[in-house]
Structure formats: structure tokens, C-alpha cells
Design a protein around this motif. Structure first.
Motif, mmCIF file in Angstrom:
data_model
loop_
_atom_site.group_PDB
_atom_site.id
_atom_site.type_symbol
_atom_site.label_atom_id
_atom_site.label_comp_id
_atom_site.label_asym_id
_atom_site.label_seq_id
_atom_site.Cartn_x
_atom_site.Cartn_y
_atom_site.Cartn_z
ATOM 1 N N VAL A 114 0.814 -1.223 0.000
ATOM 2 C CA VAL A 114 0.000 0.000 0.000
ATOM 3 C C VAL A 114 0.846 1.271 0.000
ATOM 4 C CG1 VAL A 114 -1.886 -1.213 1.143
ATOM 5 C CG2 VAL A 114 -0.278 0.137 2.523
ATOM 6 N N LEU A 115 2.164 1.139 0.165
ATOM 7 C CA LEU A 115 3.041 2.302 0.128
ATOM 8 C C LEU A 115 3.420 2.661 -1.295
ATOM 9 C CD1 LEU A 115 5.711 1.925 2.967
ATOM 10 C CD2 LEU A 115 4.127 3.834 2.643
ATOM 11 N N ARG A 116 3.518 3.960 -1.554
ATOM 12 C CA ARG A 116 4.067 4.412 -2.832
ATOM 13 C C ARG A 116 5.571 4.145 -2.842
ATOM 14 N NH1 ARG A 116 7.276 8.612 -1.930
ATOM 15 N NH2 ARG A 116 6.807 10.111 -0.257
ATOM 16 N N PRO A 117 6.198 4.114 -4.013
ATOM 17 C CA PRO A 117 7.664 3.983 -4.068
ATOM 18 C C PRO A 117 8.334 5.104 -3.275
ATOM 19 C CG PRO A 117 6.720 3.626 -6.236
ATOM 20 C CD PRO A 117 5.592 4.092 -5.363
ATOM 21 N N GLY A 118 9.257 4.750 -2.414
ATOM 22 C CA GLY A 118 9.925 5.740 -1.572
ATOM 23 C C GLY A 118 9.169 6.103 -0.319
ATOM 24 N N GLY A 119 8.004 5.508 -0.111
ATOM 25 C CA GLY A 119 7.216 5.797 1.077
ATOM 26 C C GLY A 119 7.862 5.272 2.346
ATOM 27 N N GLN A 120 7.348 5.714 3.484
ATOM 28 C CA GLN A 120 7.936 5.383 4.774
ATOM 29 C C GLN A 120 7.088 4.400 5.577
ATOM 30 O OE1 GLN A 120 8.483 8.937 7.073
ATOM 31 N NE2 GLN A 120 10.280 9.611 5.916
ATOM 32 N N LEU A 121 7.770 3.508 6.264
ATOM 33 C CA LEU A 121 7.178 2.697 7.321
ATOM 34 C C LEU A 121 7.692 3.255 8.636
ATOM 35 C CD1 LEU A 121 5.668 0.058 8.285
ATOM 36 C CD2 LEU A 121 7.938 -1.016 8.266
ATOM 37 N N ARG A 122 6.777 3.784 9.456
ATOM 38 C CA ARG A 122 7.156 4.299 10.777
ATOM 39 C C ARG A 122 6.715 3.283 11.830
ATOM 40 N NH1 ARG A 122 7.985 10.186 11.482
ATOM 41 N NH2 ARG A 122 8.568 10.985 9.417
ATOM 42 N N PHE A 123 7.627 2.934 12.731
ATOM 43 C CA PHE A 123 7.353 1.840 13.659
ATOM 44 C C PHE A 123 7.753 2.194 15.093
ATOM 45 C CE2 PHE A 123 11.339 1.143 11.363
ATOM 46 C CZ PHE A 123 12.268 1.028 12.383
ATOM 47 N N TYR A 124 6.938 1.701 16.019
ATOM 48 C CA TYR A 124 7.183 1.796 17.461
ATOM 49 C C TYR A 124 6.723 0.457 18.019
ATOM 50 C CZ TYR A 124 6.106 3.243 22.336
ATOM 51 O OH TYR A 124 6.005 3.327 23.700
ATOM 52 N N GLU A 125 7.681 -0.424 18.358
ATOM 53 C CA GLU A 125 7.345 -1.821 18.594
ATOM 54 C C GLU A 125 8.145 -2.427 19.744
ATOM 55 O OE1 GLU A 125 5.032 -3.601 17.154
ATOM 56 O OE2 GLU A 125 4.429 -2.214 15.578
ATOM 57 N N HIS A 126 7.554 -3.460 20.374
ATOM 58 C CA HIS A 126 8.322 -4.337 21.249
ATOM 59 C C HIS A 126 9.263 -5.164 20.372
ATOM 60 C CE1 HIS A 126 4.351 -4.391 23.644
ATOM 61 N NE2 HIS A 126 5.144 -3.525 24.217
ATOM 62 N N VAL A 127 10.455 -5.433 20.857
ATOM 63 C CA VAL A 127 11.397 -6.272 20.099
ATOM 64 C C VAL A 127 12.135 -7.207 21.049
ATOM 65 C CG1 VAL A 127 11.735 -4.722 18.144
ATOM 66 C CG2 VAL A 127 13.124 -4.428 20.191
ATOM 67 N N ARG A 128 12.719 -8.220 20.470
ATOM 68 C CA ARG A 128 13.456 -9.223 21.235
ATOM 69 C C ARG A 128 14.663 -8.589 21.928
ATOM 70 N NH1 ARG A 128 13.612 -14.721 20.935
ATOM 71 N NH2 ARG A 128 15.502 -15.732 21.680
ATOM 72 N N PRO A 129 14.926 -8.927 23.190
ATOM 73 C CA PRO A 129 16.116 -8.391 23.860
ATOM 74 C C PRO A 129 17.391 -8.759 23.114
ATOM 75 C CG PRO A 129 14.634 -9.416 25.441
ATOM 76 C CD PRO A 129 14.108 -9.762 24.081
ATOM 77 N N ALA A 130 18.356 -7.840 23.112
ATOM 78 C CA ALA A 130 19.625 -8.084 22.428
ATOM 79 C C ALA A 130 20.484 -9.094 23.183
ATOM 80 C CB ALA A 130 20.383 -6.765 22.263
#
Length: 211
Positions: free
Chosen positions: A130-146
Motif C-alpha cells: 500500500v506504500l508508494r515507491p519511496g514511502g515510509q514505514l514508521r514503527f514503534y514496537e516491542h522487540v526481542r532483547p539483544a
């Protein structure tokens, strides 16, 4: 095939809505502001929850289509949309089958969503579609511990956490999934954050990627 009924968690939704203001006071308000700062054009927010992001959309955003599968949260989001500073329409749908045409949006926003979708790969493929070429994905997420030891601990607690937290899986390596989906991660800030007193600090990532 994922069904709309699979996303109904009314008890969790009600609890989530009750503590949302506390979570924002503990730091999530600033996280949301950072997530959306600089966004512009047409935006689709995937898994909009109860609409806590809506107040942070800047004037350069011309339209927000907010997709939320959970009935209780979607109703609350509709109420929030009425006071948003930009036009927001709240619609039913889910991350793996977005109600949008190919290339229709400048920005896709995912906020505490990719931890709970049945398939990150399918959800991210839809975001790319659904994104246009060059569009952005903005994310704020839980992630696996390093840390590997904490990563194993996350694996142990995830089955229980998933049942009580609306499907959330804190052991997912979401940044890797974003890259595997073909996105270029431009910025990613990782940090620990406990949304409530007595809740363990989970590792979060906030940033954006380009298609």
C-alpha cells in the motif's frame, strides 16, 4: 486464513484503554510524538488501537486511514478521531489484508502492532503493497532483547504473555523482519520501557524505514 474474529480481545481491550493515560504519562506520549514527527501526505495507521496516536499527527498529514480489527478499540478510536488535528477515518480491517489500493499511501504507521499480528511477513508485505515507491514505514514496537540470556527468557514468558496481552509476543526480532520484507531501516532507536509499575521493562524500537 486470518479472520476478523481472531482479533477480538474485549477484556484486554478494556484494560488497555483504562491504563492508556498512565502509559502515556510514563513516557509513551513522547514516544508517539517522535514516531509521527515529520510525517506528511496520506497515512494509513495499522492497528490504531484506541486512537492514542491521533493527537500527534502534524499538519502536513492530509489524511489518516486508521485500521483497527478489535471492535472495542475501534469504537474508542472513532471517538478520538473526532478531536484529531487532521482528518482521520477509522475503518475495520487487519494488518494482513489492508483495505487499501496498491501504492495509495505516503506513510504506513505501525505502533505496538507487529508484536501481535499472526504473521509479521504477511503484515509487512501488505505495508509494502500500500506504500508508494519511496514511502515510509514508521514503527514503534516491542522487540526481542539483544542479550541472548534475556532473549531466552523472553521465549519462556512469551506463551503466557501472549495469552494475557492480546497476542503480544515480546520475543520477536521485528527489525530483522522489517529488513527481510525489503525495507531499508533509516533510523532505529532501541530502549527499555515499562508501561506500568510492576511490569518488566520491555525492549522497544522506534524509527522509520523506506520502501
Amino acid at each position: 486464513m486470518t479472520r476478523q474474529a481472531d482479533f477480538q480481545h474485549p477484556r484486554f481491550a478494556q484494560a488497555y484503554a483504562r491504563v492508556a493515560e498512565l502509559v502515556d504519562r510514563r513516557g509513551a506520549y513522547e514516544h508517539r510524538r517522535r514516531l509521527l514527527a515529520g510525517a506528511e501526505g496520506r497515512v494509513i495507521e495499522v492497528g490504531a488501537g484506541n486512537g492514542r496516536n491521533f493527537a500527534h499527527y502534524p499538519p502536513a498529514v492530509t489524511q489518516v486511514v486508521a485500521v483497527e480489527p478489535e471492535d472495542t478499540l475501534r469504537e474508542l478510536a472513532g471517538a478520538q478521531a473526532a478531536s484529531a488535528p487532521v482528518p482521520v477515518s477509522v475503518v475495520s480491517g487487519h494488518a494482513e489484508e489492508l483495505p487499501a489500493d496498491d501504492g495509495a499511501f505516503d506513510v504506513v504507521v505501525v505502533s505496538l502492532v507487529l508484536c501481535s499480528v499472526p504473521s509479521q511477513a504477511r503484515a509487512l508485505a501488505e505495508a509494502a503493497r500500500v506504500l508508494r515507491p519511496g514511502g515510509q514505514l514508521r514503527f514503534y514496537e516491542h522487540v526481542r532483547p539483544a542479550n541472548p540470556a534475556f532473549g531466552l527468557l523472553a521465549d519462556v514468558v512469551t506463551p503466557v504473555w501472549r495469552r494475557v496481552a492480546g497476542g503480544c509476543r515480546p520475543n520477536r526480532d521485528t527489525l530483522r523482519a522489517i529488513r527481510r520484507a525489503g525495507f531499508e531501516v533509516v533510523e532505529a532507536d532501541t530502549f527499555g520501557f515499562a508501561p506500568q509499575p510492576g511490569v518488566p521493562r520491555l525492549r522497544h524500537v522506534l524509527g522509520y524505514a523506506r520502501k
